[in-house]
Enzyme design. Structure first.
Site, PDB file in Angstrom:
ATOM      1  N   SER A 147     -17.267  39.487  18.070  1.00 41.77           N
ATOM      2  CA  SER A 147     -16.606  39.252  16.780  1.00 41.77           C
ATOM      3  C   SER A 147     -16.933  37.841  16.331  1.00 41.77           C
ATOM      4  O   SER A 147     -17.129  36.948  17.159  1.00 41.77           O
ATOM      5  CB  SER A 147     -15.082  39.383  16.932  1.00 41.77           C
ATOM      6  OG  SER A 147     -14.435  38.880  15.768  1.00 41.77           O
ATOM      7  N   TYR A 161      -7.308  37.669  21.138  1.00 38.96           N
ATOM      8  CA  TYR A 161      -8.438  38.536  20.780  1.00 38.96           C
ATOM      9  C   TYR A 161      -9.733  37.721  20.721  1.00 38.96           C
ATOM     10  O   TYR A 161     -10.762  38.105  21.299  1.00 38.96           O
ATOM     11  CB  TYR A 161      -8.129  39.187  19.429  1.00 38.96           C
ATOM     12  CG  TYR A 161      -9.277  39.891  18.755  1.00 38.96           C
ATOM     13  CD1 TYR A 161      -9.629  41.188  19.102  1.00 38.96           C
ATOM     14  CD2 TYR A 161     -10.003  39.267  17.734  1.00 38.96           C
ATOM     15  CE1 TYR A 161     -10.676  41.844  18.469  1.00 38.96           C
ATOM     16  CE2 TYR A 161     -11.042  39.915  17.100  1.00 38.96           C
ATOM     17  CZ  TYR A 161     -11.381  41.203  17.456  1.00 38.96           C
ATOM     18  OH  TYR A 161     -12.411  41.847  16.817  1.00 38.96           O
TER      19      TYR A 161
HETATM   20  P1  NAP Z   1     -10.893  50.467  14.813  1.00 40.90           P
HETATM   21  O1  NAP Z   1     -11.227  51.037  13.484  1.00 40.90           O
HETATM   22  O2  NAP Z   1      -9.509  50.008  15.091  1.00 40.90           O
HETATM   23  O3  NAP Z   1     -11.370  51.514  15.936  1.00 40.90           O
HETATM   24  C1  NAP Z   1     -11.175  51.210  17.274  1.00 40.90           C
HETATM   25  C2  NAP Z   1     -11.856  52.256  18.131  1.00 40.90           C
HETATM   26  O4  NAP Z   1     -11.743  51.857  19.513  1.00 40.90           O
HETATM   27  C3  NAP Z   1     -11.215  53.612  18.010  1.00 40.90           C
HETATM   28  O5  NAP Z   1     -12.249  54.574  18.127  1.00 40.90           O
HETATM   29  C4  NAP Z   1     -10.290  53.667  19.231  1.00 40.90           C
HETATM   30  O6  NAP Z   1     -10.042  54.998  19.682  1.00 40.90           O
HETATM   31  C5  NAP Z   1     -11.126  52.924  20.241  1.00 40.90           C
HETATM   32  N1  NAP Z   1     -10.385  52.324  21.357  1.00 40.90           N
HETATM   33  C6  NAP Z   1      -9.400  51.388  21.308  1.00 40.90           C
HETATM   34  N2  NAP Z   1      -9.003  51.068  22.548  1.00 40.90           N
HETATM   35  C7  NAP Z   1      -9.752  51.818  23.408  1.00 40.90           C
HETATM   36  C8  NAP Z   1      -9.794  51.940  24.816  1.00 40.90           C
HETATM   37  N3  NAP Z   1      -8.986  51.216  25.608  1.00 40.90           N
HETATM   38  N4  NAP Z   1     -10.678  52.813  25.345  1.00 40.90           N
HETATM   39  C9  NAP Z   1     -11.502  53.546  24.559  1.00 40.90           C
HETATM   40  N5  NAP Z   1     -11.500  53.468  23.215  1.00 40.90           N
HETATM   41  C10 NAP Z   1     -10.630  52.615  22.654  1.00 40.90           C
HETATM   42  O7  NAP Z   1     -11.815  49.186  15.130  1.00 40.90           O
HETATM   43  P2  NAP Z   1     -13.170  48.646  14.482  1.00 40.90           P
HETATM   44  O8  NAP Z   1     -12.804  47.662  13.431  1.00 40.90           O
HETATM   45  O9  NAP Z   1     -14.125  49.723  14.197  1.00 40.90           O
HETATM   46  O10 NAP Z   1     -13.661  47.765  15.717  1.00 40.90           O
HETATM   47  C11 NAP Z   1     -14.695  48.164  16.590  1.00 40.90           C
HETATM   48  C12 NAP Z   1     -15.141  46.926  17.327  1.00 40.90           C
HETATM   49  O11 NAP Z   1     -15.582  45.949  16.385  1.00 40.90           O
HETATM   50  C13 NAP Z   1     -14.034  46.246  18.144  1.00 40.90           C
HETATM   51  O12 NAP Z   1     -14.544  45.756  19.352  1.00 40.90           O
HETATM   52  C14 NAP Z   1     -13.606  45.094  17.249  1.00 40.90           C
HETATM   53  O13 NAP Z   1     -13.059  44.031  17.980  1.00 40.90           O
HETATM   54  C15 NAP Z   1     -14.943  44.722  16.621  1.00 40.90           C
HETATM   55  N6  NAP Z   1     -14.797  43.945  15.401  1.00 40.90           N
HETATM   56  C16 NAP Z   1     -14.311  44.507  14.259  1.00 40.90           C
HETATM   57  C17 NAP Z   1     -14.195  43.726  13.126  1.00 40.90           C
HETATM   58  C18 NAP Z   1     -13.676  44.260  11.826  1.00 40.90           C
HETATM   59  O14 NAP Z   1     -13.547  43.475  10.867  1.00 40.90           O
HETATM   60  N7  NAP Z   1     -13.366  45.546  11.717  1.00 40.90           N
HETATM   61  C19 NAP Z   1     -14.560  42.379  13.158  1.00 40.90           C
HETATM   62  C20 NAP Z   1     -15.049  41.858  14.340  1.00 40.90           C
HETATM   63  C21 NAP Z   1     -15.180  42.647  15.444  1.00 40.90           C
HETATM   64  P3  NAP Z   1      -8.844  55.924  19.076  1.00 40.90           P
HETATM   65  O15 NAP Z   1      -9.327  56.393  17.724  1.00 40.90           O
HETATM   66  O16 NAP Z   1      -8.744  57.021  20.046  1.00 40.90           O
HETATM   67  O17 NAP Z   1      -7.635  55.062  18.980  1.00 40.90           O
END
Ligand code: NAP
Length: 252
Positions: A147, A161
């Site tokens: 991130s 985080y």
């Molecule tokens: P999201 O929409 O909240 O989706 C999270 C995903 O992770 C879901 O598929 C969830 O499954 C799964 N998950 C959560 N905990 C888990 C666990 N313990 N074991 C297996 N699966 C798990 O998040 P996102 O924004 O797409 O984020 C994806 C990645 O990008 C993360 O690492 C996040 O830190 C990173 N990121 C995102 C942003 C942003 O702005 N969105 C920015 C920087 C970094 P369920 O559907 O079953 O709950």
């Protein structure tokens, strides 16, 4: 039906957001996909259905990436259903309600580390066991989803985080050097301000729209814009690239 080129990918947290976009793009590029999720079976099955609708092959698998036994069993099931992984995207990640550090409990701090960095560590170990030429494998590719918070530290929001993402960056650098001679490339993306559900988990669904005027590109990003960078890092176009990072945060 798409031609299968022997590319088998596990994308953790692929039921929603960045992971889901990455699963769909990977399938369109010929990967057979394990769509990992932890709770949302309906969303995971919907991604599998979309992949099947374009002629791809995928299955959904529930496992908490922070649980070693569940991770081991997931890789065993992938071996059986698709074959040993050739690519891993350590995407699953969580954050909790925005808070200053004094308001973050020890339990929450450890929970965040478990989901984010321990999960990346456990899945990488299983992948390396299968990919490394040292273990008789044919090499492979790992992309970690860090991130932009690893660089900014996310003050006043979720330093726990950001710390877990800083650990992912160090893990990426060290692991990339360790396994480079064994045919495995390890890289990372550092997204920021991507429209997904994660901001709701932080207690502010509209966070990106509140701060977008401070992002040089004056907008948030889409999960597909992160997926493209991940697929490039996984591809042969990035064949001499390891231990590196692509920031995808609109210039922040
Ligand atoms: P999201 O929409 O909240 O989706 C999270 C995903 O992770 C879901 O598929 C969830 O499954 C799964 N998950 C959560 N905990 C888990 C666990 N313990 N074991 C297996 N699966 C798990 O998040 P996102 O924004 O797409 O984020 C994806 C990645 O990008 C993360 O690492 C996040 O830190 C990173 N990121 C995102 C942003 C942003 O702005 N969105 C920015 C920087 C970094 P369920 O559907 O079953 O709950």
């Amino acid at each position: 039906m798409m031609a299968f080129e022997g590319k088998i990918i596990l994308i953790t947290g692929a039921s929603r957001g960045i992971g889901a976009a990455t699963a769909l793009l990977a399938a369109s590029r010929g990967y057979h996909v394990c769509v990992n999720y932890v709770k949302n079976e309906v969303a995971a099955n919907a991604i599998v259905k979309k992949i099947e609708d374009i002629g791809g092959k995928a299955f959904a698998y529930q496992a908490d990436v922070g649980d070693e036994a569940q991770v081991k069993e997931m890789f065993r099931q992938i071996d059986i259903k698709l074959g040993p992984v050739t690519a891993l995207v350590n995407n699953a990640g969580t954050l909790e309600l925005q808070s200053r550090v004094e308001g973050i409990s020890n339990e929450r701090f450890l929970r965040t580390l478990k989901n984010n960095i321990l999960g990346t560590f456990l899945c990488s170990k299983e992948a390396i066991a299968r990919m490394s030429t040292r273990n008789g494998g044919n090499g492979g590719n790992i992309v970690n989803v860090s991130s932009i918070g690893a660089k900014t530290g996310s003050p006043g929001e979720y330093v726990d985080y950001a710390s877990s993402k800083g650990a992912i960056d160090s893990f990426t650098v060290g692991l990339s050097k360790e396994v480079a001679p064994e045919g495995i490339r390890v890289n990372a993306v550092r997204p920021g301000f991507i429209y997904t559900d994660i901001h709701e988990s932080g207690g502010e669904a509209g966070r990106i729209d509140r701060i977008k005027s401070t992002i040089p590109m004056l907008r948030g990003g889409n999960p597909e814009e992160v997926a493209s960078a991940i697929l490039w890092l996984l591809s042969d176009e990035a064949s001499y690239t390891t231990g590196t990072f692509i920031d995808i945060a609109g210039g922040r």
